[in-house]
Every structure is written in structure tokens, then in C-alpha cells.
Design an enzyme around this catalytic site. Structure first.
Site, PDB file in Angstrom:
ATOM      1  N   LYS A 136       5.172   2.742   1.399  1.00 45.34           N
ATOM      2  CA  LYS A 136       6.380   2.419   2.158  1.00 45.34           C
ATOM      3  C   LYS A 136       6.824   3.641   2.946  1.00 45.34           C
ATOM      4  CE  LYS A 136       9.396   3.292  -1.813  1.00 45.34           C
ATOM      5  NZ  LYS A 136       9.822   4.584  -1.262  1.00 45.34           N
ATOM      6  N   GLY A 137       7.445   3.359   4.094  1.00 42.71           N
ATOM      7  CA  GLY A 137       7.915   4.469   4.934  1.00 42.71           C
ATOM      8  C   GLY A 137       9.387   4.257   5.242  1.00 42.71           C
ATOM      9  N   PHE A 172      10.659   3.147   7.861  1.00 46.35           N
ATOM     10  CA  PHE A 172      10.987   1.950   8.650  1.00 46.35           C
ATOM     11  C   PHE A 172      10.484   0.667   8.015  1.00 46.35           C
ATOM     12  CE2 PHE A 172      12.740   4.439  11.873  1.00 46.35           C
ATOM     13  CZ  PHE A 172      11.969   5.578  11.992  1.00 46.35           C
ATOM     14  N   LYS A 216       1.825  -3.997   8.616  1.00 50.77           N
ATOM     15  CA  LYS A 216       2.938  -3.050   8.527  1.00 50.77           C
ATOM     16  C   LYS A 216       4.199  -3.770   8.958  1.00 50.77           C
ATOM     17  CE  LYS A 216       2.754   1.412   9.393  1.00 50.77           C
ATOM     18  NZ  LYS A 216       3.257   2.754   9.576  1.00 50.77           N
ATOM     19  N   ARG A 239       7.264  -1.211   5.138  1.00 49.90           N
ATOM     20  CA  ARG A 239       6.154  -1.083   4.185  1.00 49.90           C
ATOM     21  C   ARG A 239       4.838  -1.531   4.795  1.00 49.90           C
ATOM     22  NH1 ARG A 239       7.360  -1.866  -1.550  1.00 49.90           N
ATOM     23  NH2 ARG A 239       9.565  -1.425  -1.928  1.00 49.90           N
ATOM     24  N   VAL A 240       3.748  -1.140   4.139  1.00 52.72           N
ATOM     25  CA  VAL A 240       2.417  -1.592   4.563  1.00 52.72           C
ATOM     26  C   VAL A 240       1.824  -2.416   3.418  1.00 52.72           C
ATOM     27  CG1 VAL A 240       0.174  -0.894   5.450  1.00 52.72           C
ATOM     28  CG2 VAL A 240       2.105   0.650   5.693  1.00 52.72           C
ATOM     29  N   ASP A 281       0.325  13.065  16.169  1.00 54.49           N
ATOM     30  CA  ASP A 281       0.572  14.047  15.102  1.00 54.49           C
ATOM     31  C   ASP A 281      -0.370  13.761  13.946  1.00 54.49           C
ATOM     32  OD1 ASP A 281       3.548  12.694  13.493  1.00 54.49           O
ATOM     33  OD2 ASP A 281       1.714  11.772  14.247  1.00 54.49           O
ATOM     34  N   LEU A 333       0.844  -1.206   0.000  1.00 56.13           N
ATOM     35  CA  LEU A 333       0.000   0.000   0.000  1.00 56.13           C
ATOM     36  C   LEU A 333       0.871   1.245   0.000  1.00 56.13           C
ATOM     37  CD1 LEU A 333      -2.558  -1.201   2.624  1.00 56.13           C
ATOM     38  CD2 LEU A 333      -3.065  -0.704   0.248  1.00 56.13           C
TER      39      LEU A 333
HETATM   40 CL1  LIG Z   1      -2.315   1.233   7.943  1.00 53.72          CL
HETATM   41  C1  LIG Z   1      -3.469   1.114   6.711  1.00 53.72           C
HETATM   42  C2  LIG Z   1      -4.698   0.536   6.786  1.00 53.72           C
HETATM   43  N1  LIG Z   1      -5.299   0.651   5.585  1.00 53.72           N
HETATM   44  C3  LIG Z   1      -4.431   1.324   4.775  1.00 53.72           C
HETATM   45  C4  LIG Z   1      -4.530   1.745   3.417  1.00 53.72           C
HETATM   46  N2  LIG Z   1      -5.657   1.438   2.719  1.00 53.72           N
HETATM   47  C5  LIG Z   1      -5.913   1.702   1.383  1.00 53.72           C
HETATM   48  C6  LIG Z   1      -7.115   1.254   0.874  1.00 53.72           C
HETATM   49  C7  LIG Z   1      -7.462   1.502  -0.442  1.00 53.72           C
HETATM   50  C8  LIG Z   1      -6.615   2.209  -1.290  1.00 53.72           C
HETATM   51  N3  LIG Z   1      -6.983   2.480  -2.604  1.00 53.72           N
HETATM   52  C9  LIG Z   1      -5.989   2.955  -3.549  1.00 53.72           C
HETATM   53  C10 LIG Z   1      -6.617   3.727  -4.698  1.00 53.72           C
HETATM   54  O1  LIG Z   1      -7.752   3.080  -5.222  1.00 53.72           O
HETATM   55  C11 LIG Z   1      -8.771   2.866  -4.250  1.00 53.72           C
HETATM   56  C12 LIG Z   1      -8.264   2.005  -3.105  1.00 53.72           C
HETATM   57  C13 LIG Z   1      -5.390   2.663  -0.768  1.00 53.72           C
HETATM   58  C14 LIG Z   1      -5.054   2.417   0.552  1.00 53.72           C
HETATM   59  N4  LIG Z   1      -3.514   2.419   2.868  1.00 53.72           N
HETATM   60  C15 LIG Z   1      -2.413   2.694   3.600  1.00 53.72           C
HETATM   61  C16 LIG Z   1      -1.397   3.451   2.932  1.00 53.72           C
HETATM   62  C17 LIG Z   1      -1.714   4.160   1.816  1.00 53.72           C
HETATM   63  C18 LIG Z   1      -0.742   4.872   1.187  1.00 53.72           C
HETATM   64  C19 LIG Z   1       0.522   4.890   1.684  1.00 53.72           C
HETATM   65  N5  LIG Z   1       0.810   4.197   2.780  1.00 53.72           N
HETATM   66  C20 LIG Z   1      -0.124   3.501   3.403  1.00 53.72           C
HETATM   67  C21 LIG Z   1      -2.265   2.294   4.911  1.00 53.72           C
HETATM   68  N6  LIG Z   1      -3.305   1.621   5.465  1.00 53.72           N
END
Ligand SMILES: Clc1cnc2c(Nc3ccc(N4CCOCC4)cc3)nc(-c3cccnc3)cn12
Length: 273
Positions: free
Chosen positions: A21-22, A24, A42, A26-27, A136, A19
Site C-alpha cells: 500500500k502507498g 494514494f 493499483k 493499494r496494489v 525516480d 501486494l
Molecule cells: Cl505494480 C506491481 C506489479 N507487480 C508487483 C508486485 N509483484 C510481486 C510479486 C511477487 C511477490 N512475492 C512476495 C514474496 O514471495 C514471493 C512472491 C511480491 C510482489 N509487487 C508489488 C509491490 C510489492 C510490494 C509493495 N508494493 C507493491 C507491485 N507490483
């Protein structure tokens, strides 16, 4: 009532796409194999933790995050580790990043903005009564669930996705004057940040955005606040922002007063939806 704390391991999960990366780690989206329950996993690398000496911060953040139960705070269900990594099992926010929504629509309606500010205020009031301060609430830590409800997803590790705007990483935009001037700060910094976010939800840009960090710094400590003529925002909205972006932290509107503010009462959807 608490579900029995079971020992998790990587074998329990099917890992999906990353999803973001940071610094420390990735997620990833992941699915618990037996229940098919979708979570966010994470991954934090132990050598990064040792390198940045953040064992205690991580331990404290995880204990806090596990103890917090609020509809607008992302759940941390548990964690496990192997030789080189620590895995946090987090609630999956199906709606993605609030930033994605803001980028798509440029700015939010007054109803949407007021609803998110109310959700954030209620989450912060909950944290403060549990003596958890300084969550934060940077925008990159704000996620949405499947009903568009806001979730504060931070335990000190904001996760930057590639799609993030340049200004995001290392931006001063959300820091209160006492933070940028390195003075002692307390939870009133969160009230300031609510003002920044309210402005950005309504206008699409943070109030003190500038070409350089130095200029942003100058604009923050001067509280150089002005409202563009487009898009038009109501006088009540501007009043609330003006009562939060106050240099003297003791004079900022309290969380209780934010919840009772006319603009919030009139525009916010109390169910957070
Ligand atoms: Cl912790 C955690 C729990 N759920 C999420 C999540 N959920 C999430 C769902 C859906 C979509 N979409 C992408 C576009 O199209 C529609 C769906 C993105 C992220 N993203 C991140 C995240 C997102 C970006 C960068 N770093 C982390 C962390 N999360």
C-alpha cells in the site's frame, strides 16, 4: 500493433491479495476474468488525488507510462475508474521486489549487480531519448519479472509494502547533491542514482547511509564515499561508482559510457537475466 482500446471495469477482474500500500492507495494481484491473464491492479483514491492536488501529475504520468515500451519498464496496460477510485492495470512482476532479493542475499554478485545496472541504464537511455526524465529510480520501484529481469515500476507513486525497511520511507539516501541542496536538477540525477544503486547492490547498504538524515545529507553533499573491505569488489566496479558519484552533475559518466564501461562489458548479462 496496438490492441483495440477497450473500456475496462472492475467487473472484468477477480481481485487477489494486496501486494502493498502507498500514500494514494493499494496494489493487488488481479486476474482478468476472460483471459485469466494476471495483472497488478493499483487503486488510487480520488479524494486523495484532490487532497494532494495531483490530478495533472497523475494524468501526465499515466500518459507517459502508457507510451513507454521497454523490457525493463513495467507496462501500464490501461485504466478505468468508478465514483471514488482510479484503477491502473499494470504488468504483474512475478519475481516481486528487487529489495526482497537484496535483503535475502545481503548483497549481489558482481555479475548480478552489473546486469541490473545495465538494464537500468538501458531503460533510462530509452526514457531520455523520449524526453522522459527523472524517472525516480528509487529501489522500492524496482521489481523483477518471472525470469529475474529488472522492471522499473514507477510513475511517481512508489508503493511501500509493510515489509519495507524503516530507512526506506522518506530516505535521502538516493538523492543527488543538487536535489538535497534544492538546486535545479536535470536527468543527470539518474546517473548519480545509478552510482548509489551500484554501490548498494555490491555492499548491501547505500554509500551515504547514516544514523540521521542530517548526517546522510552532509555525507551526500560532501560525497563522503568510502568502500568497505568486505565484501571485496573489483577495482573496475569501484571505478564506475566513483565516476557516477560526482558532485558536478556535468562530470558524471554518461549513460552511453556506463554501457561501455569495462566492468559492465565484462560482468553484465546483456539479456538482463
Ligand atoms: Cl505494480 C506491481 C506489479 N507487480 C508487483 C508486485 N509483484 C510481486 C510479486 C511477487 C511477490 N512475492 C512476495 C514474496 O514471495 C514471493 C512472491 C511480491 C510482489 N509487487 C508489488 C509491490 C510489492 C510490494 C509493495 N508494493 C507493491 C507491485 N507490483
Amino acid at each position: 500493433q496496438e490492441s483495440p482500446k477497450r473500456e475496462w471495469s472492475l467487473r472484468d477482474f477477480e481481485i487477489g491479495k494486496p501486494l502493498g500500500k502507498g500514500k494514494f492507495g493499494r496494489v493487488y494481484v488481479a486476474r482478468e476474468a476472460k483471459s485469466k491473464y494476471i495483472v497488478a491492479l493499483k487503486v488510487i483514491f480520488k479524494e486523495q488525488i484532490e487532497k494532494y492536488k495531483i490530478q495533472h501529475q497523475l494524468r501526465r504520468e499515466m500518459e507517459i507510462q502508457t507510451s513507454l515500451r521497454h523490457p525493463n519498464i513495467l507496462r501500464l496496460y490501461g485504466w478505468f475508474h468508478d465514483d471514488e477510485r482510479i484503477f491502473l492495470i499494470l504488468e504483474y512482476a512475478h519475481g516481486g521486489e528487487l529489495y526482497g532479493l537484496l535483503r535475502k542475499t545481503n548483497y549481489l554478485s558482481e555479475k548480478q549487480a552489473a546486469t541490473y545496472i545495465l538494464s537500468l541504464t538501458q531503460a533510462l537511455a530509452y526514457c531520455h531519448e523520449k524526453n522522459v526524465i527523472h524517472r525516480d529510480i528509487k529501489p522500492e520501484n524496482l521489481l523483477l519479472d518471472h525470469e529475474g529481469r529488472l522492471k522499473i515500476a514507477d510513475f511517481g507513486w512508489s508503493v511501500q509494502s509493510r515489509s519495507k525497511r524503516q530507512t526506506m520511507c522518506g530516505t535521502l539516501d538516493y538523492l543527488a547533491p543538487e536535489m538535497v541542496e534544492n538546486r535545479p536538477h536535470d536527468y543527470a540525477v539518474d546517473n548519480w542514482t545509478l552510482g548509489i544503486l551500484c554501490y548498494e547492490f555490491l555492499y548491501g547498504v547505500p554509500p551515504f547511509e547514516a544514523e540521521s538524515q542530517t548526517d546522510t545529507f552532509r555525507r551526500i553533499i560532501k560525497v563522503d564515499l568510502s568502500f568497505p573491505s568486505e565484501p571485496q569488489a573489483s577495482a573496475e566496479a569501484k571505478h564506475l561508482i566513483t565516476r557516477l558519484l560526482v558532485k558536478d552533475s556535468s562530470k558524471r559518466l554518461s549513460l552511453q559510457r556506463i554501457m561501455e564501461h569495462p566492468w559492465i562489458v565484462k560482468n553484465a548479462d546483456p539479456s538482463g537475466g
